[in-house]
Scaffold this motif. Sequence first.
Motif, PDB file in Angstrom:
ATOM      1  N   ALA A  48       0.826  -1.207   0.000  1.00 12.44           N
ATOM      2  CA  ALA A  48       0.000   0.000   0.000  1.00 12.44           C
ATOM      3  C   ALA A  48       0.863   1.260   0.000  1.00 12.44           C
ATOM      4  O   ALA A  48       0.566   2.232  -0.712  1.00 12.44           O
ATOM      5  CB  ALA A  48      -0.938  -0.001   1.200  1.00 12.44           C
ATOM      6  N   CYS A  49       1.922   1.251   0.785  1.00 13.14           N
ATOM      7  CA  CYS A  49       2.810   2.420   0.855  1.00 13.14           C
ATOM      8  C   CYS A  49       3.561   2.632  -0.458  1.00 13.14           C
ATOM      9  O   CYS A  49       3.707   3.774  -0.917  1.00 13.14           O
ATOM     10  CB  CYS A  49       3.790   2.276   2.008  1.00 13.14           C
ATOM     11  SG  CYS A  49       3.046   2.521   3.638  1.00 13.14           S
ATOM     12  N   GLU A  50       4.038   1.550  -1.058  1.00 15.38           N
ATOM     13  CA  GLU A  50       4.729   1.677  -2.336  1.00 15.38           C
ATOM     14  C   GLU A  50       3.779   2.206  -3.412  1.00 15.38           C
ATOM     15  O   GLU A  50       4.142   3.079  -4.212  1.00 15.38           O
ATOM     16  CB  GLU A  50       5.332   0.334  -2.764  1.00 15.38           C
ATOM     17  CG  GLU A  50       6.476  -0.139  -1.904  1.00 15.38           C
ATOM     18  CD  GLU A  50       7.767   0.657  -2.081  1.00 15.38           C
ATOM     19  OE1 GLU A  50       7.829   1.607  -2.886  1.00 15.38           O
ATOM     20  OE2 GLU A  50       8.744   0.303  -1.394  1.00 15.38           O
ATOM     21  N   ASN A  51       2.562   1.680  -3.432  1.00 15.97           N
ATOM     22  CA  ASN A  51       1.566   2.138  -4.391  1.00 15.97           C
ATOM     23  C   ASN A  51       1.232   3.611  -4.167  1.00 15.97           C
ATOM     24  O   ASN A  51       1.148   4.392  -5.115  1.00 15.97           O
ATOM     25  CB  ASN A  51       0.298   1.284  -4.289  1.00 15.97           C
ATOM     26  CG  ASN A  51      -0.760   1.754  -5.246  1.00 15.97           C
ATOM     27  OD1 ASN A  51      -0.568   1.727  -6.455  1.00 15.97           O
ATOM     28  ND2 ASN A  51      -1.883   2.204  -4.703  1.00 15.97           N
ATOM     29  N   CYS A  52       1.066   3.999  -2.913  1.00 15.47           N
ATOM     30  CA  CYS A  52       0.719   5.381  -2.591  1.00 15.47           C
ATOM     31  C   CYS A  52       1.834   6.333  -3.011  1.00 15.47           C
ATOM     32  O   CYS A  52       1.573   7.365  -3.630  1.00 15.47           O
ATOM     33  CB  CYS A  52       0.432   5.497  -1.090  1.00 15.47           C
ATOM     34  SG  CYS A  52      -0.191   7.116  -0.579  1.00 15.47           S
TER      35      CYS A  52
END
Length: 107
Positions: free
Chosen positions: A18-22
């Motif tokens: 989720a953090c990488e995508n964000c």
Amino acid sequence: MIAPNQTLLSALDECVAACENCASACLREEHVQMMVRCIALDRDCADICALTARLLARGSEHGKHLLRECAEICRLCYEECSQHEDEHCQLCALACRRCEEACRAAA
């Protein structure tokens, strides 16, 4: 057979994704300069979650030590992402909150 810390490992892995995508989505925003703190926290959170997951998965004696720091960075990332209306930020905030809670419970 499910490892005793499989729920925690799943929360950590979901938070990394989720953090990488964000962070990637924020970099594509029109006003990327306004997202600098969000991107920085996303990257820090993804890194600490990935490291914590790796250490816990291999049974390292040092994995437990990272749980408090991981929870703290997840909390900060949650607080930042929850301020933005973008779907990727909202999904990241939810993953960070779940991961923070899982880390605190395991610490």
